[in-house]
Design a protein around this motif. Structure first.
Motif, short mmCIF file in Angstrom:
data_model
loop_
_atom_site.label_atom_id
_atom_site.label_comp_id
_atom_site.label_asym_id
_atom_site.label_seq_id
_atom_site.Cartn_x
_atom_site.Cartn_y
_atom_site.Cartn_z
N UNK A 30 -15.24 -45.06 18.05
CA UNK A 30 -16.69 -45.03 18.26
C UNK A 30 -17.44 -45.83 17.20
N UNK A 31 -17.16 -45.62 15.90
CA UNK A 31 -17.78 -46.54 14.93
C UNK A 31 -17.35 -47.99 15.12
N UNK A 32 -16.13 -48.21 15.62
CA UNK A 32 -15.68 -49.59 15.84
C UNK A 32 -16.57 -50.27 16.89
N UNK A 33 -16.93 -49.51 17.93
CA UNK A 33 -17.77 -50.09 18.98
C UNK A 33 -19.21 -50.25 18.50
N UNK A 34 -19.62 -49.44 17.51
CA UNK A 34 -21.03 -49.44 17.13
C UNK A 34 -21.37 -50.19 15.87
N UNK A 35 -20.38 -50.37 14.95
CA UNK A 35 -20.75 -50.95 13.66
C UNK A 35 -21.25 -52.38 13.81
N UNK A 36 -20.80 -53.06 14.87
CA UNK A 36 -21.22 -54.46 15.04
C UNK A 36 -22.74 -54.55 15.22
N UNK A 37 -23.34 -53.49 15.79
CA UNK A 37 -24.79 -53.48 15.94
C UNK A 37 -25.45 -53.33 14.57
N UNK A 38 -24.85 -52.51 13.70
CA UNK A 38 -25.38 -52.37 12.34
C UNK A 38 -25.22 -53.70 11.60
N UNK A 39 -24.07 -54.34 11.83
CA UNK A 39 -23.81 -55.63 11.18
C UNK A 39 -24.91 -56.63 11.52
N UNK A 40 -25.30 -56.67 12.80
CA UNK A 40 -26.34 -57.61 13.20
C UNK A 40 -27.70 -57.20 12.63
N UNK A 41 -28.01 -55.89 12.73
CA UNK A 41 -29.36 -55.49 12.32
C UNK A 41 -29.53 -55.53 10.81
N UNK A 42 -28.43 -55.51 10.07
CA UNK A 42 -28.50 -55.58 8.61
C UNK A 42 -28.58 -57.04 8.15
N UNK A 43 -29.47 -57.80 8.76
CA UNK A 43 -29.66 -59.20 8.39
C UNK A 43 -31.15 -59.47 8.33
N UNK A 44 -31.48 -60.68 7.84
CA UNK A 44 -32.89 -61.07 7.81
C UNK A 44 -33.32 -61.67 9.15
N UNK A 45 -32.41 -61.76 10.11
CA UNK A 45 -32.74 -62.34 11.42
C UNK A 45 -33.72 -61.41 12.14
N UNK A 46 -34.94 -61.91 12.43
CA UNK A 46 -36.01 -60.99 12.86
C UNK A 46 -35.67 -60.14 14.09
N UNK A 47 -35.12 -60.74 15.14
CA UNK A 47 -34.86 -59.97 16.36
C UNK A 47 -33.80 -58.89 16.09
N UNK A 48 -32.78 -59.21 15.34
CA UNK A 48 -31.71 -58.23 15.08
C UNK A 48 -32.23 -57.10 14.21
N UNK A 49 -32.94 -57.48 13.14
CA UNK A 49 -33.47 -56.44 12.25
C UNK A 49 -34.49 -55.58 12.99
N UNK A 50 -35.25 -56.20 13.87
CA UNK A 50 -36.29 -55.48 14.59
C UNK A 50 -35.75 -54.52 15.64
N UNK A 51 -34.49 -54.72 16.05
CA UNK A 51 -33.92 -53.86 17.11
C UNK A 51 -32.90 -52.89 16.54
N UNK A 52 -33.00 -52.57 15.24
CA UNK A 52 -31.90 -51.85 14.60
C UNK A 52 -31.72 -50.43 15.12
N UNK A 53 -32.77 -49.80 15.65
CA UNK A 53 -32.61 -48.42 16.11
C UNK A 53 -31.96 -48.33 17.48
N UNK A 54 -32.18 -49.33 18.31
CA UNK A 54 -31.68 -49.26 19.69
C UNK A 54 -30.41 -50.06 19.91
N UNK A 55 -30.19 -51.08 19.08
CA UNK A 55 -29.02 -51.94 19.28
C UNK A 55 -27.70 -51.17 19.28
N UNK A 56 -27.51 -50.17 18.38
CA UNK A 56 -26.25 -49.41 18.42
C UNK A 56 -26.02 -48.71 19.76
N UNK A 57 -27.08 -48.21 20.38
CA UNK A 57 -26.92 -47.57 21.68
C UNK A 57 -26.47 -48.58 22.72
N UNK A 58 -27.08 -49.78 22.67
CA UNK A 58 -26.69 -50.82 23.63
C UNK A 58 -25.23 -51.19 23.43
N UNK A 59 -24.82 -51.40 22.16
CA UNK A 59 -23.47 -51.87 21.91
C UNK A 59 -22.42 -50.82 22.29
#
Lengths: 265, 387
Positions: B202-231
Motif C-alpha cells: 500500500x505505501x509502495x502504491x502511494x509513496x510515488x504521489x508523495x514523491x511528486x507532491x514533495x517538489x517545487x513543481x506547482x501542480x504536484x505540490x498543489x495536489x498533494x492531498x488528493x494525489x495519493x488517493x488517485x495513485x
C-alpha cells in the motif's frame, strides 16, 4: 568555521559579469555555448549545472528614485543570482543518497562522488538552482567555493566583484551590514529597498537564506519566488492522505475476499 | 575561413575537440570543484535557447503579474517517461500484493491460485520498477547509493527502501509457492512474506504521489492531498485489470478481482475529480491539467477508466468483454500517471504557476500562516485566515 554566506546588494551591481567569469574559471566549469537570448544583456539565461552565477538584467520602464536619465522613465536592475544555500534546503532534504550535505560553513554542498543522478533535487529546489547535466549524469550547483573556504579564502565571485555588490562573510556581520545599507537607501529616498531572505522571520518557508539579496522591486521581476517553501514542509499532508487511502484499500481488499467466504465456487 | 577536410572550419574542429573549459592539460591541472563534470557533447548540452516566450514589454516590472522575460522560475523535471511508467508499475505491484495478502489471510484454499498470481504480479512489478528507476538514473551503477542512508524527509529514499523490501518479500513469497511443498516450512514462510509484502504494497502504491507532491513543481505540490488517493486507487484498478487479463478458471477468483477492480476504478474516477477540485484553488494551477498534452492525456484517462467501469458493471462475463475492460483500465491508469506528469512539467515551465499561487497564500504561508510575502507586501488571501 562559523556560518558563512553572501550578501548580494543589487543596487550597486553594474552587470559586468566578472562573477560569472571568475566562477567559471576557478571551478573549471565547461562553457554554456555562445547564444543570443534576446533578454537584454543577459546571454546566460538562468542558473544550471554548469552556471553557478548568473547576472539578471531587468529594463524597468520606471525611474529609479533620485536618478535622472536622458531617455525618459527608465532604470536598470541588475542582480547576480546564485545558489541561496537555504537554512532548510529543499535539495538536501529530498536527496535520497545523502550526496547533498551541510558543510562546517553552514553551506549546502553536493558530493559528486556520491550523487547518482536521480534528478530529485532538481524539482525539489524552490529557486530552480540545481540541475542535472545530461552528459555527466549528476546534479551540480554552486559550492560556495568550498575548496577556497577551507583555505580561508573568499569565494571567487565575491573576490572578483569590482563594486562589492557580492559580499562574502559571516552571516551575522553580513546581516548587520545589509540592514545598515537598507536604512541608508531609505534615507536616500529608495524606499522600495528591502532584504530578500535575510532571516527566517521574513522568509519562513526556507528558514532564511545564507545567500540573501537586497532588492528594490518585486522578487518576481528578478525571477525569485515571492513566498518560497521547502517542499518538505508540506509533506505531512501528503503522507496523511497515503495512510488514509492505504487503510481504505486494505479494507477493500479484505472485504472483497470476505464476501466470497461463504459464497459458491 | 579556410575549409579543412570533412568540410569543417578550423574553429569548428577546435570547438569539437574542446571540453568547453579551454584548459591545456599540459599546462593547467584540472582540480576545480567542477573539474570532474563530464562533457561529452557541448552542442547538445548547450542548445540554442528558444528566443523569448514573452515580450520584454509584457513581462517586466510594470505588469500586474511580472516575470523575468517569461523564463521558468524553477527547473523542469529531468526524468524520462520511464518514471511515470514506474508510478503505474509500482501501483499495480503494490495493489496486487495487498490483494494477495488478503487472499492469503482470509481467502482459504479457494483463492490459493489468485494469491499465487498476486505474488507473481507483485514480484514482476517490483523487478520491472527497479529496472525502470535504475535506467533513469544519471549514474545507474550507483543505484545502491539510494540505500546508504535512511532519510524520512526524502520520499524517494523511503520509496527505495519500500521497493527493496517489497521485492525481497515477494521473492520469498514466490519461492514459497514454487519450491515449497504443501504444508512445508518454506510454504509457510512464503505465506508470511506474502502478507508482509501486502502491507508494504500500500505505501509502495502511494509513496510515488508523495514523491511528486514533495517538489517545487506547482501542480504536484498543489495536489498533494488528493494525489495519493488517485495513485493508490489507480493502482488497485490497474492490478485488477492485469489479473483479469490472465486466464482464470475459478469463478470465485474472477468475482473477487472484478469487485476489486470496480472499486478501484470508482476510486480512480472520484479522486480524479478531487484532484481537479484541489487544483481549482487557482486558475494558474488548474489550467495545466486542462490544456495541451496533459489535458488530452487526462481526458483520455478519464474516458478509458469510465468505459472500463461501465463494461465491468454490465451483466454477462464474456471473455472479450473482460479483455476490453481490462485493456481500457490499463490504458486509463497509464494515461492518468502520464497526464499528472505532463501537467506538472508544463506548470514548472510557467513562471506564473509558481508566482501567482504564492502571492495568494499558497506558498509557505499555507503551512507557516504568515501574512506577508518575502518582499514585505501582504499576501492576497482569497479567504480570510481563521485564526
Amino acid at each position: 568555521m562559523g556560518r558563512k554566506g553572501f550578501f548580494t546588494d543589487t543596487t550597486v551591481c553594474i552587470g559586468c559579469k566578472a562573477c560569472e567569469v571568475a566562477c567559471k574559471q576557478w571551478n573549471q566549469l565547461p562553457d554554456d555555448g555562445l547564444h543570443f537570448t534576446g533578454m537584454s544583456y543577459d546571454q546566460t539565461g538562468d542558473l544550471g549545472a554548469s552556471t553557478w552565477r548568473h547576472v539578471a538584467f531587468v529594463e524597468r520602464p520606471l525611474p529609479f528614485p533620485g536618478q535622472k536619465t536622458g531617455v525618459g522613465d527608465f532604470s536598470w536592475l541588475m542582480m547576480s543570482d546564485v545558489c541561496k544555500h537555504c537554512q532548510r534546503a529543499g535539495c538536501l532534504e529530498a536527496c535520497p543518497t545523502g550526496a547533498i550535505v551541510k558543510t562546517e560553513f553552514d553551506t549546502v554542498y553536493v558530493q559528486p562522488d556520491v550523487c547518482n543522478g536521480c534528478g530529485y533535487c532538481v524539482v525539489a529546489c524552490p529557486f530552480g538552482v540545481i540541475d542535472r547535466r545530461e552528459d555527466d549524469g549528476r546534479a551540480w550547483k554552486c559550492t560556495l567555493c568550498y575548496d577556497r573556504l577551507g583555505e580561508g579564502m573568499t569565494p571567487a565571485c565575491a573576490k572578483a566583484c569590482p563594486t562589492e555588490s557580492i559580499v562574502y562573510g559571516d552571516l551575522d556581520t553580513l546581516t548587520e551590514r545589509a540592514e545598515q545599507r537598507v536604512r541608508k537607501l531609505h534615507t536616500l529616498g529608495v524606499t522600495d529597498a528591502y532584504l530578500y531572505g535575510a532571516d527566517a522571520e521574513s522568509q519562513p518557508g526556507t528558514g532564511g537564506l545564507n545567500a540573501f539579496f537586497l532588492l528594490v522591486d518585486k522578487p518576481e521581476v528578478y525571477n525569485l519566488p515571492p513566498d518560497p517553501v521547502v517542499p518538505t514542509m508540506k509533506q505531512p499532508a501528503a503522507w496523511a492522505s497515503v495512510a488514509l487511502a492505504a487503510l481504505g484499500t486494505a479494507a477493500v481488499a479484505l472485504g472483497v475476499v470476505l464476501l466470497e467466504r461463504g459464497g459458491r465456487t | 575561413m579556410k575549409r579543412l577536410e570533412e568540410g569543417r572550419t578550423l574553429l569548428e574542429r577546435l570547438e569539437q575537440a574542446s571540453d568547453g573549459r579551454n584548459i591545456d592539460p599540459t599546462r593547467g591541472a584540472l582540480v576545480g570543484e567542477a573539474a570532474g563534470q563530464e562533457v561529452k557533447d557541448l552542442a547538445r548540452a548547450n542548445p540554442v535557447p528558444t528566443l523569448l516566450t514573452t515580450l520584454p514589454s509584457r513581462s517586466g516590472p510594470a505588469e500586474a503579474a511580472p516575470s523575468y522575460y517569461g523564463v521558468p522560475a524553477i527547473k523542469a523535471p529531468v526524468w524520462r517517461p520511464s518514471i511515470p511508467t514506474y508510478f503505474y508499475v509500482g501501483g499495480f505491484a503494490g495493489a496486487a500484493s495487498a490483494l494477495g495478502a488478503a487472499a492469503e489471510l482470509l481467502g482459504g484454499h479457494r483463492l490459493e491460485s489468485l494469491g499465487r498470481r498476486c505474488r507473481w504480479l507483485g514480484l514482476a512489478g517490483n523487478l520491472a520498477g527497479a529496472a525502470l528507476l535504475t535506467q533513469d538514473l544519471g549514474r545507474p551503477a550507483r543505484f545502491l547509493n539510494m540505500l546508504r542512508v535512511f532519510r524520512p524527509t526524502s520520499p524517494m529514499n523511503m520509496g527505495a527502501w519500500i521497493l527493496s523490501a517489497s521485492g525481497a518479500l515477494n521473492t520469498v513469497a514466490v519461492a514459497g509457492t514454487v519450491l515449497g511443498g504443501r504444508g512445508g516450512s518454506l510454504e509457510k514462510l512464503g505465506g508470511v512474506a506474502a502478507v508482509a509484502a501486502g502491507m508494504l504494497g500500500l505505501p509502495l502504491a502511494g509513496y510515488t504521489a508523495v514523491l511528486l507532491s514533495n517538489t517545487a513543481v506547482p501542480v504536484w505540490q498543489g495536489a498533494r492531498r488528493t494525489l495519493p488517493f488517485l495513485f493508490i486507487s489507480s493502482g488497485v484498478a490497474s492490478a485488477a485489470s492485469l489479473l483479469q487479463m490472465l486466464p482464470e478458471h475459478s469463478r470465485v477468483a474472477r468475482r473477487v478481482v472484478r469487485r476489486f477492480g470496480v472499486i478501484g476504478k470508482l476510486g480512480e474516477l472520484a479522486s480524479g475529480v478531487a484532484v481537479e477540485h484541489e487544483l481549482s484553488r487557482t486558475e494558474a494551477l488548474s489550467r495545466h491539467l486542462k490544456q495541451g498534452r496533459a489535458g488530452r492525456l487526462w481526458n483520455m484517462a478519464r474516458l478509458c477508466t469510465a468505459t472500463s467501469l461501465v463494461l465491468d458493471l454490465l451483466p454477462g462475463q464474456r471473455r472479450w468483454k473482460q479483455l476490453t475492460s481490462s485493456g481500457l483500465g490499463t490504458v486509463g491508469a497509464l494515461a492518468a500517471r502520464q497526464a499528472i506528469y505532463a501537467a506538472g512539467k508544463a506548470s514548472s515551465k510557467d513562471p506564473h504557476a509558481t508566482f501567482v499561487p504564492q502571492r495568494h497564500g499558497l506558498g509557505a504561508a499555507e503551512v507557516t500562516r504568515h501574512s506577508r510575502a518575502s518582499d514585505g507586501k501582504p499576501l492576497k488571501l482569497a479567504l480570510p485566515v481563521i485564526a
